[in-house]
Motif scaffolding. Structure first.
Motif, mmCIF file in Angstrom:
data_model
loop_
_atom_site.group_PDB
_atom_site.id
_atom_site.type_symbol
_atom_site.label_atom_id
_atom_site.label_comp_id
_atom_site.label_asym_id
_atom_site.label_seq_id
_atom_site.Cartn_x
_atom_site.Cartn_y
_atom_site.Cartn_z
ATOM 1 N N GLU A 168 0.843 -1.198 0.000
ATOM 2 C CA GLU A 168 0.000 0.000 0.000
ATOM 3 C C GLU A 168 0.875 1.243 0.000
ATOM 4 O OE1 GLU A 168 -2.764 1.804 3.389
ATOM 5 O OE2 GLU A 168 -3.660 0.009 2.493
ATOM 6 N N GLN A 169 0.464 2.248 -0.746
ATOM 7 C CA GLN A 169 1.209 3.508 -0.816
ATOM 8 C C GLN A 169 0.344 4.652 -0.289
ATOM 9 O OE1 GLN A 169 2.006 3.393 -5.111
ATOM 10 N NE2 GLN A 169 4.178 3.261 -4.637
ATOM 11 N N GLN A 170 0.767 5.244 0.808
ATOM 12 C CA GLN A 170 0.038 6.356 1.421
ATOM 13 C C GLN A 170 1.001 7.530 1.652
ATOM 14 O OE1 GLN A 170 -3.227 6.549 2.506
ATOM 15 N NE2 GLN A 170 -3.942 4.430 2.670
ATOM 16 N N HIS A 171 0.531 8.750 1.346
ATOM 17 C CA HIS A 171 1.298 9.934 1.727
ATOM 18 C C HIS A 171 1.191 10.147 3.232
ATOM 19 C CE1 HIS A 171 2.416 11.372 -2.260
ATOM 20 N NE2 HIS A 171 1.212 11.034 -2.674
ATOM 21 N N TYR A 172 -0.015 9.981 3.742
ATOM 22 C CA TYR A 172 -0.312 9.986 5.174
ATOM 23 C C TYR A 172 -1.678 9.337 5.328
ATOM 24 C CZ TYR A 172 -2.033 14.498 3.387
ATOM 25 O OH TYR A 172 -2.601 15.485 2.618
ATOM 26 N N PHE A 173 -2.172 9.237 6.551
ATOM 27 C CA PHE A 173 -3.381 8.460 6.810
ATOM 28 C C PHE A 173 -4.532 8.830 5.867
ATOM 29 C CE2 PHE A 173 -7.520 8.209 9.069
ATOM 30 C CZ PHE A 173 -7.625 6.823 9.067
ATOM 31 N N MET A 263 -14.453 -3.866 14.530
ATOM 32 C CA MET A 263 -13.120 -3.243 14.496
ATOM 33 C C MET A 263 -12.459 -3.616 13.168
ATOM 34 S SD MET A 263 -11.545 -1.136 16.321
ATOM 35 C CE MET A 263 -9.949 -0.361 16.531
ATOM 36 N N SER A 264 -12.719 -2.808 12.172
ATOM 37 C CA SER A 264 -12.244 -3.086 10.817
ATOM 38 C C SER A 264 -10.754 -2.785 10.692
ATOM 39 C CB SER A 264 -13.008 -2.219 9.815
ATOM 40 O OG SER A 264 -12.728 -0.837 10.057
ATOM 41 N N PRO A 265 -10.094 -3.307 9.648
ATOM 42 C CA PRO A 265 -8.697 -2.925 9.398
ATOM 43 C C PRO A 265 -8.527 -1.411 9.275
ATOM 44 C CG PRO A 265 -9.260 -4.836 8.076
ATOM 45 C CD PRO A 265 -10.538 -4.371 8.718
ATOM 46 N N ALA A 270 -6.676 3.628 11.731
ATOM 47 C CA ALA A 270 -6.979 4.963 12.254
ATOM 48 C C ALA A 270 -6.513 5.091 13.704
ATOM 49 C CB ALA A 270 -8.475 5.238 12.144
ATOM 50 N N CYS A 271 -6.784 4.061 14.509
ATOM 51 C CA CYS A 271 -6.338 4.076 15.908
ATOM 52 C C CYS A 271 -4.820 4.130 15.998
ATOM 53 C CB CYS A 271 -6.866 2.846 16.647
ATOM 54 S SG CYS A 271 -8.653 2.848 16.905
ATOM 55 N N ASP A 272 -4.151 3.418 15.107
ATOM 56 C CA ASP A 272 -2.687 3.453 15.087
ATOM 57 C C ASP A 272 -2.165 4.848 14.770
ATOM 58 O OD1 ASP A 272 -2.729 0.751 15.616
ATOM 59 O OD2 ASP A 272 -2.334 0.146 13.535
ATOM 60 N N ASN A 273 -3.010 5.666 14.141
ATOM 61 C CA ASN A 273 -2.633 7.042 13.802
ATOM 62 C C ASN A 273 -3.234 8.062 14.779
ATOM 63 O OD1 ASN A 273 -1.165 7.429 10.921
ATOM 64 N ND2 ASN A 273 -2.401 5.551 10.914
ATOM 65 N N GLY A 274 -3.645 7.584 15.951
ATOM 66 C CA GLY A 274 -4.092 8.483 17.009
ATOM 67 C C GLY A 274 -5.535 8.915 16.917
ATOM 68 N N LEU A 275 -6.343 8.254 16.090
ATOM 69 C CA LEU A 275 -7.751 8.619 15.940
ATOM 70 C C LEU A 275 -8.629 7.592 16.645
ATOM 71 C CD1 LEU A 275 -7.701 9.540 12.149
ATOM 72 C CD2 LEU A 275 -7.585 11.121 14.078
ATOM 73 N N ASN A 276 -9.662 8.042 17.302
ATOM 74 C CA ASN A 276 -10.587 7.152 17.999
ATOM 75 C C ASN A 276 -11.715 6.761 17.049
ATOM 76 O OD1 ASN A 276 -11.953 5.697 19.914
ATOM 77 N ND2 ASN A 276 -12.795 7.489 20.972
ATOM 78 N N VAL A 277 -11.505 5.691 16.318
ATOM 79 C CA VAL A 277 -12.446 5.266 15.280
ATOM 80 C C VAL A 277 -12.813 3.811 15.514
ATOM 81 C CG1 VAL A 277 -12.752 4.862 12.804
ATOM 82 C CG2 VAL A 277 -11.530 6.897 13.584
ATOM 83 N N ARG A 278 -14.074 3.490 15.272
ATOM 84 C CA ARG A 278 -14.538 2.111 15.347
ATOM 85 C C ARG A 278 -15.551 1.883 14.227
ATOM 86 N NH1 ARG A 278 -13.660 -1.636 19.084
ATOM 87 N NH2 ARG A 278 -15.034 -3.458 19.164
ATOM 88 N N GLY A 279 -15.724 0.652 13.831
ATOM 89 C CA GLY A 279 -16.700 0.322 12.806
ATOM 90 C C GLY A 279 -16.071 0.052 11.453
ATOM 91 N N GLY A 280 -16.908 -0.367 10.513
ATOM 92 C CA GLY A 280 -16.442 -0.561 9.153
ATOM 93 C C GLY A 280 -16.307 0.764 8.436
#
Length: 297
Positions: A168-173, A263-265, A270-280
């Protein structure tokens, strides 16, 4: 102690035996597609080979089988631009180049580059952005040549395990690499990557290998272990079985995308990037499922 003559005979047998084991058959891909547009009815193509803002193609040439997926960037809709136009035209152009024989199987980046520059040369600019993934099976060499720009991608599965995959290629999240065409004078304000930035690879495939090519709508909602569970249901290489499994995978991803407690990939990333996210992650989903088989006219 072996005589020189005896040793020579043993070597000759080994060489001949090795040559006889070389598979001279041509290979091909048996491929089925399925997808869901986020804002459209399940499994229905919007137009051409498009599921929502996703697009795809499946093309055959005498030397190779070629697949592609692209994910139009939805943010263009805020500016009155239909994101599916860019991704759809990019894939249609790739498909035409393959059918006209204007490609080299070992150079999938070249297919992407030529298609993109054709779009750039349109008299009326086709505004938009898209990720892209091109997969080419060279029938004679049995090599799979790939180019992936952004967060679409592919898996090669053998014996129930992932043996090769795209990066995967990402500039940022949540900001993948992408091809873009901006309005005149606004080029610097729109994120745009060169097709040459695509991650490319070559891999030797075997008969029976499974190749799954998809947009991020699949990978953001289904981890590898779930995909592999679904692929275990694939028992043979006939088209109907492949189509059924492709639909099963796309359907499961579509259901998970709208599960607020899952808890989707994507949520984990998103959580690994400091965001509180849950769901698909509700998104367009495109799945191309292929099996490597012996080529028949």
């Amino acid at each position: 102690m072996l005589s020189v003559l005896s040793y020579g005979r043993l070597v000759a047998r080994a060489v001949i035996g090795g040559l006889s084991q070389t598979d001279s058959r041509d290979y091909s891909l048996v491929t089925a597609s399925c997808g869901f547009g986020k804002d459209f009815r399940k499994g229905i193509l919007k137009k051409g080979m498009c599921y929502g803002d996703d697009a795809c193609f499946i093309a055959r040439h005498r030397s190779a089988d070629v697949l592609g997926v692209a994910d139009g960037v939805g943010g263009w809709r805020d500016y009155g631009v239909d994101p599916s136009q860019f991704s759809g035209t990019l894939m249609k152009t790739c498909e035409r180049l393959v059918k006209e024989g204007r490609f080299v199987p070992s150079n999938p980046v070249g297919v992407l580059t030529t298609s993109y520059y054709e779009l750039l040369q349109n008299k009326v600019p086709l505004l938009g952005s898209s990720t892209a993934c091109i997969v080419i099976l060279d029938r004679q060499s049995h090599q799979l040549h790939t180019a992936n720009l952004g967060d679409s991608g592919f898996l090669v599965v053998r014996g129930g395990e992932v043996v090769h995959r795209s990066d995967e290629q990402q500039h940022y999240f949540n900001t993948p690499f992408q091809l873009s065409i901006a309005p005149p004078g606004a080029e610097g304000a729109v994120l745009s990557d060169s097709p040459d930035a695509a991650d490319s690879s070559s891999f030797d495939v075997q008969l029976g290998d499974i190749i799954l090519t998809a947009t991020d709508g699949l990978f953001d909602n289904m981890p590898d272990y779930m995909i592999l569970q679904e692929l275990k249901k694939l028992k043979n290489t006939n088209y109907e079985s492949i189509q059924q499994t492709a639909r099963s995978i796309a359907e499961q991803a579509h259901v998970l995308a709208y599960d607020p407690n899952y808890m989707s990939p994507f949520a984990q990333f998103a959580c690994d990037n400091g965001l509180n996210v849950r769901g698909g992650k509700p998104d367009d989903i495109t799945v191309l499922l292929s099996i490597v088989a012996e080529y028949t006219d």
